[in-house]
Enzyme design. Structure first.
Site, PDB file in Angstrom:
ATOM      1  N   TYR A  24      37.881 -17.144   8.383  1.00  0.00           N
ATOM      2  CA  TYR A  24      37.726 -15.716   8.083  1.00  0.00           C
ATOM      3  C   TYR A  24      39.032 -14.924   8.108  1.00  0.00           C
ATOM      4  O   TYR A  24      39.026 -13.709   7.888  1.00  0.00           O
ATOM      5  CB  TYR A  24      36.728 -15.097   9.071  1.00  0.00           C
ATOM      6  CG  TYR A  24      35.353 -15.716   8.956  1.00  0.00           C
ATOM      7  CD1 TYR A  24      34.607 -15.586   7.787  1.00  0.00           C
ATOM      8  CD2 TYR A  24      34.804 -16.448  10.004  1.00  0.00           C
ATOM      9  CE1 TYR A  24      33.354 -16.161   7.670  1.00  0.00           C
ATOM     10  CE2 TYR A  24      33.545 -17.023   9.895  1.00  0.00           C
ATOM     11  CZ  TYR A  24      32.831 -16.882   8.731  1.00  0.00           C
ATOM     12  OH  TYR A  24      31.592 -17.452   8.606  1.00  0.00           O
ATOM     13  N   ASN A  75      28.355  -6.505   3.901  1.00  0.00           N
ATOM     14  CA  ASN A  75      28.547  -7.890   4.296  1.00  0.00           C
ATOM     15  C   ASN A  75      27.557  -8.102   5.436  1.00  0.00           C
ATOM     16  O   ASN A  75      27.819  -7.722   6.577  1.00  0.00           O
ATOM     17  CB  ASN A  75      29.982  -8.162   4.769  1.00  0.00           C
ATOM     18  CG  ASN A  75      30.168  -9.627   5.143  1.00  0.00           C
ATOM     19  OD1 ASN A  75      29.206 -10.397   5.206  1.00  0.00           O
ATOM     20  ND2 ASN A  75      31.410 -10.016   5.402  1.00  0.00           N
ATOM     21  N   HIS A  81      21.497 -14.555   4.347  1.00  0.00           N
ATOM     22  CA  HIS A  81      20.738 -15.718   3.898  1.00  0.00           C
ATOM     23  C   HIS A  81      19.304 -15.742   4.427  1.00  0.00           C
ATOM     24  O   HIS A  81      18.567 -16.682   4.162  1.00  0.00           O
ATOM     25  CB  HIS A  81      21.480 -16.994   4.355  1.00  0.00           C
ATOM     26  CG  HIS A  81      22.967 -16.906   4.163  1.00  0.00           C
ATOM     27  ND1 HIS A  81      23.537 -16.829   2.906  1.00  0.00           N
ATOM     28  CD2 HIS A  81      24.000 -16.828   5.053  1.00  0.00           C
ATOM     29  CE1 HIS A  81      24.867 -16.729   3.036  1.00  0.00           C
ATOM     30  NE2 HIS A  81      25.160 -16.722   4.332  1.00  0.00           N
ATOM     31  N   ASP A  88      14.786  -5.390   1.268  1.00  0.00           N
ATOM     32  CA  ASP A  88      13.832  -4.312   0.953  1.00  0.00           C
ATOM     33  C   ASP A  88      14.489  -2.943   1.131  1.00  0.00           C
ATOM     34  O   ASP A  88      14.307  -2.045   0.310  1.00  0.00           O
ATOM     35  CB  ASP A  88      12.596  -4.406   1.852  1.00  0.00           C
ATOM     36  CG  ASP A  88      11.688  -5.576   1.499  1.00  0.00           C
ATOM     37  OD1 ASP A  88      11.815  -6.105   0.371  1.00  0.00           O
ATOM     38  OD2 ASP A  88      10.853  -5.968   2.350  1.00  0.00           O
ATOM     39  N   HIS A 101      31.647 -10.898   0.796  1.00  0.00           N
ATOM     40  CA  HIS A 101      31.819 -11.951   1.802  1.00  0.00           C
ATOM     41  C   HIS A 101      33.286 -12.306   1.893  1.00  0.00           C
ATOM     42  O   HIS A 101      33.964 -12.420   0.863  1.00  0.00           O
ATOM     43  CB  HIS A 101      31.000 -13.204   1.456  1.00  0.00           C
ATOM     44  CG  HIS A 101      29.546 -12.917   1.408  1.00  0.00           C
ATOM     45  ND1 HIS A 101      28.800 -12.717   2.543  1.00  0.00           N
ATOM     46  CD2 HIS A 101      28.715 -12.717   0.367  1.00  0.00           C
ATOM     47  CE1 HIS A 101      27.566 -12.422   2.199  1.00  0.00           C
ATOM     48  NE2 HIS A 101      27.480 -12.415   0.886  1.00  0.00           N
ATOM     49  N   SER A 103      34.512 -15.148   3.072  1.00  0.00           N
ATOM     50  CA  SER A 103      34.671 -16.534   2.631  1.00  0.00           C
ATOM     51  C   SER A 103      33.974 -16.739   1.289  1.00  0.00           C
ATOM     52  O   SER A 103      33.133 -15.933   0.886  1.00  0.00           O
ATOM     53  CB  SER A 103      34.073 -17.480   3.684  1.00  0.00           C
ATOM     54  OG  SER A 103      32.674 -17.252   3.807  1.00  0.00           O
TER      55      SER A 103
HETATM   56  O1  CA2 Z   1      32.045 -14.914   4.524  1.00  0.00           O
HETATM   57  C1  CA2 Z   1      31.415 -13.969   5.000  1.00  0.00           C
HETATM   58  O2  CA2 Z   1      31.827 -12.823   5.019  1.00  0.00           O
HETATM   59  C2  CA2 Z   1      30.066 -14.245   5.660  1.00  0.00           C
HETATM   60  O3  CA2 Z   1      29.213 -13.144   5.373  1.00  0.00           O
HETATM   61  C3  CA2 Z   1      30.332 -14.328   7.141  1.00  0.00           C
HETATM   62  C4  CA2 Z   1      29.096 -14.698   7.952  1.00  0.00           C
HETATM   63  C5  CA2 Z   1      28.429 -15.944   7.401  1.00  0.00           C
HETATM   64  O4  CA2 Z   1      27.224 -16.202   8.091  1.00  0.00           O
HETATM   65  C6  CA2 Z   1      28.141 -15.805   5.920  1.00  0.00           C
HETATM   66  O5  CA2 Z   1      27.560 -16.990   5.447  1.00  0.00           O
HETATM   67  C7  CA2 Z   1      29.402 -15.505   5.141  1.00  0.00           C
HETATM   68  C8  CA2 Z   1      29.479 -14.958   9.404  1.00  0.00           C
HETATM   69  C9  CA2 Z   1      30.090 -13.778  10.052  1.00  0.00           C
HETATM   70  C10 CA2 Z   1      30.670 -14.251  11.323  1.00  0.00           C
HETATM   71  O6  CA2 Z   1      31.973 -13.754  11.381  1.00  0.00           O
HETATM   72  C11 CA2 Z   1      32.803 -14.357  12.260  1.00  0.00           C
HETATM   73  C12 CA2 Z   1      34.089 -13.891  12.252  1.00  0.00           C
HETATM   74  C13 CA2 Z   1      35.007 -14.452  13.084  1.00  0.00           C
HETATM   75  C14 CA2 Z   1      34.634 -15.461  13.947  1.00  0.00           C
HETATM   76  C15 CA2 Z   1      33.337 -15.906  13.974  1.00  0.00           C
HETATM   77  C16 CA2 Z   1      32.409 -15.345  13.128  1.00  0.00           C
END
Ligand code: CA2
Length: 152
Positions: A24, A75, A81, A88, A101, A103
């Site tokens: 991230y 985000n 998911h 809604d 997102h 990533s």
């Molecule tokens: O890529 C993204 O922005 C996501 O929305 C991030 C989510 C993930 O579940 C999605 O599939 C994609 C996870 C957010 C968690 O963010 C963290 C940041 C730093 C360290 C750990 C988690």
């Protein structure tokens, strides 16, 4: 005073820059907020930037944006998911929605390739890290300008 763009962030995004920098990036959520505010200001807009680990809180904020916001950048983190409730709310908001997102969710586990949020979004930006929020603000600004031009 123009209505703000609501920038809503879901679960665990408060950990940004602290954990998993290889996925991230190194920037914190405060850095992301600064980027969004700067680009919004360049368009004469403001942002209402928020993060919650709670689905119901995010639903409440989408409902608030419906009344008080010009558009929504979301985000939803892992709720992307899973959350029909958030979908809604976004559909009921009747505002321009851009999904972001950090990533590239299409280069990761298969379960991340499906997003409920996308059904309510005008467009999706993923894989560009914190820069994606700047691109999303630009996109919302364009949508608002186009909607304004249509009204005149
Ligand atoms: O890529 C993204 O922005 C996501 O929305 C991030 C989510 C993930 O579940 C999605 O599939 C994609 C996870 C957010 C968690 O963010 C963290 C940041 C730093 C360290 C750990 C988690």
């Amino acid at each position: 005073m123009a209505k703000p763009i609501y920038v809503l962030n879901g679960p665990n995004l408060n950990l940004l820059g602290v954990r998993e920098p290889h996925v991230y990036g190194h920037e914190t959520l405060a850095d992301v907020r600064g980027r969004a505010e700067k680009v919004a200001a360049s368009h004469g807009l403001t942002v209402e930037f928020r993060q919650s680990n709670h689905e119901g809180q995010l639903v409440d904020w989408v409902q608030e944006a419906r009344e008080k916001g010009a558009g929504i950048i979301i985000n939803a983190g892992g709720l992307t998911h899973t959350s029909i409730a958030l979908l809604d709310a976004l559909q009921a908001a009747e505002l321009p929605v851009v999904e972001v997102h950090l990533s590239n969710i299409f280069r990761r586990e298969a379960f991340r390739t499906h997003s409920y949020m996308s059904l309510a979004a005008k467009g999706v930006i993923c894989g560009f890290g914190a820069k994606g929020y700047e691109l999303a603000v630009d996109a919302i600004a364009d949508l608002l300008a186009a909607a304004g031009a249509k009204r005149t």
